[in-house]
Write a protein that holds these residues in place. Sequence first.
Motif, PDB file in Angstrom:
ATOM      1  N   PHE A 259      31.719  67.730 120.155  1.00 23.41           N
ATOM      2  CA  PHE A 259      32.416  67.502 121.050  1.00 23.41           C
ATOM      3  C   PHE A 259      34.019  67.470 121.136  1.00 23.41           C
ATOM      4  O   PHE A 259      34.687  68.297 121.905  1.00 23.41           O
ATOM      5  N   VAL A 260      34.406  66.715 120.221  1.00 23.94           N
ATOM      6  CA  VAL A 260      35.924  66.586 120.046  1.00 23.94           C
ATOM      7  C   VAL A 260      36.508  68.025 119.690  1.00 23.94           C
ATOM      8  O   VAL A 260      37.476  68.459 120.163  1.00 23.94           O
ATOM      9  N   LEU A 261      35.828  68.915 118.585  1.00 25.14           N
ATOM     10  CA  LEU A 261      36.369  70.092 118.202  1.00 25.14           C
ATOM     11  C   LEU A 261      36.084  71.076 119.276  1.00 25.14           C
ATOM     12  O   LEU A 261      37.232  72.085 119.648  1.00 25.14           O
ATOM     13  N   LEU A 262      35.448  71.095 120.444  1.00 20.16           N
ATOM     14  CA  LEU A 262      35.212  72.004 121.302  1.00 20.16           C
ATOM     15  C   LEU A 262      36.114  71.626 122.574  1.00 20.16           C
ATOM     16  O   LEU A 262      36.907  72.527 122.657  1.00 20.16           O
ATOM     17  N   GLU A 263      36.409  70.422 122.812  1.00 19.14           N
ATOM     18  CA  GLU A 263      37.455  70.101 123.693  1.00 19.14           C
ATOM     19  C   GLU A 263      38.593  70.295 123.539  1.00 19.14           C
ATOM     20  O   GLU A 263      39.475  70.984 124.016  1.00 19.14           O
ATOM     21  N   ARG A 264      38.963  70.291 121.971  1.00 12.76           N
ATOM     22  CA  ARG A 264      40.235  70.676 121.191  1.00 12.76           C
ATOM     23  C   ARG A 264      40.626  72.009 121.638  1.00 12.76           C
ATOM     24  O   ARG A 264      41.521  72.640 121.782  1.00 12.76           O
ATOM     25  N   ARG A 265      39.419  72.939 121.203  1.00 18.48           N
ATOM     26  CA  ARG A 265      39.783  74.398 121.252  1.00 18.48           C
ATOM     27  C   ARG A 265      39.770  74.977 122.698  1.00 18.48           C
ATOM     28  O   ARG A 265      40.564  75.823 122.997  1.00 18.48           O
ATOM     29  N   ARG A 266      39.215  74.222 123.689  1.00 17.93           N
ATOM     30  CA  ARG A 266      39.360  74.661 125.224  1.00 17.93           C
ATOM     31  C   ARG A 266      40.687  74.194 125.614  1.00 17.93           C
ATOM     32  O   ARG A 266      41.104  74.835 126.726  1.00 17.93           O
ATOM     33  N   GLY A 267      41.372  73.101 125.180  1.00 19.36           N
ATOM     34  CA  GLY A 267      42.500  72.685 125.525  1.00 19.36           C
ATOM     35  C   GLY A 267      42.358  72.077 127.229  1.00 19.36           C
ATOM     36  O   GLY A 267      41.799  71.558 127.566  1.00 19.36           O
ATOM     37  N   ASP A 268      43.409  72.756 128.231  1.00 20.89           N
ATOM     38  CA  ASP A 268      43.438  72.237 129.241  1.00 20.89           C
ATOM     39  C   ASP A 268      42.395  72.709 130.329  1.00 20.89           C
ATOM     40  O   ASP A 268      42.175  72.309 131.205  1.00 20.89           O
TER      41      ASP A 268
END
Length: 505
Positions: A259-268
């Motif tokens: 979850f953290v990695l995905l949200e970081r990759r998608r940014g805003d």
Amino acid sequence: MTQPAPALRMGTAAGRGTLLAAVLASGMVFLDSTVVNVALPRLGRDLNATVADLQWTVNGYLLMLAAFVLLGGALGDRFGRRRIFLIGVVWFTAASVLCGLAQGTGWLVGARFLQGAGGALLTPGSLSVLQSSFHPDDRGRAIGAWSGLSGVSTALGPFIGGWLIDALSWRWIFFLNLPLAVLVVLAALRWVPESRDEDASRTRAGSRQHRRFDVAGALLGALALGGITYALIDAPGRGLGAPPVWGAALAGVIGAVAFVLLERRRGDTAMLPTGLFSSRLFSVLNIFTVVVYAALGGFTFFFAVYLQNVLGWSALLTGVALLPMTVLLLVGSARAGALSARIGPRLPLTVGPVVAAVGLLMLREVSPGASYWPDVLPGVLLFGAGLTLVVAPLTASVLAAVADRFAGVASGFNNAAARAGGLLAVAALPLLVGLSGAGYEQRGALTDAFRGAMAWCAGLLVAGALMALVLIHRPPRSAPPSQPCHSFPVSTPPASGRDRGEGPG
């Protein structure tokens, strides 16, 4: 560009009808959040439930709300806030009827999962329809009226629910949602205007990025919470070394990391922009939220069962015993928010948890034969007073810790953090205090577990107070006024704009 919604006025029939729909819908969610704990002893006996079954009855609902409430807000922005709101009302009500008809614990827990999913659609819509429908000059009055009336429904919930449980059956706390839902649907179809974010896009550096639904993020968040929760609830029966237990825990950890990695990759464009956590204050406040609301969740889970199964109180008297806490929150939150605006949040967020912890330690000593006025009420009042000092300053501080355009998603994440705290406490505390199987029906076992749980909850509150004292060094910038209304998770009127993802509940 967001298409302007019809500008309703408070004094019109449409304005009153829209407010009625929002208040009644919120009331259903608040009622089912507060009353189910009071019903646990009765439904446990009727359905021959174990402690794990009772944990899942509470946590199945919380899990779906925590994981999907932000996604529910985004669906409303894209497909129409009234439409998703109505779908949520019908879904929630159908699941409530299934809860009331449950013939076994598996049926009840499954229906509670469905009810939480419906609540994730209903909850953001109950406030977003007010935000998007009323004229700016009347919007504050509408939200204030919603907050006050919803607070009254929260306060009356345990009283009404306790009476229904004693006079009829625990099933009627769920069936009560059916007539309320009929009124909500009729009012919404008649008076609530439709509104949506027509573009559902963001503009950055002159280009448009299409706004995606972060379904993967929501599912990974649910996997993280669900895996860890399953491991904690299943451990007393199977043992910590059992493959299903450590397998579920591993799945939860992997889900959290993904979850953290995905949200970081998608940014805003993510459901939860990780840039929000560049604000240390925002990060600290959300950890504080998890800790404090874990204490609240653990208290409400154990206290209602203890009063009925050890002290022998009725469901109605148990509901009345909790009423002063809700009334203090309803009456005092605005004053606590005003105090925090003058002196900053550090002192209220430090003193409030300590006062609440003292209340829990007093309640820890309540034993069979205790009377309400001298033995129970003082602890409940102190616990409620401590929460009152915390809730409004916490809400305003979370909003003030991020840029205005992220106010909605920040409020939504804080709401999810509050629910996650309660979820984890209900899952972990029975394991920590050695309560399992049918132990909640045995006075000796439940008394020992209750006292241990209250000590753990008081410790969590003291840890939160130390966190606030050490890590909150300055008042945040001024935030929009808020008057939270509780079931009890943090809830605030979201800021205008497309980042709105959540409402109270």
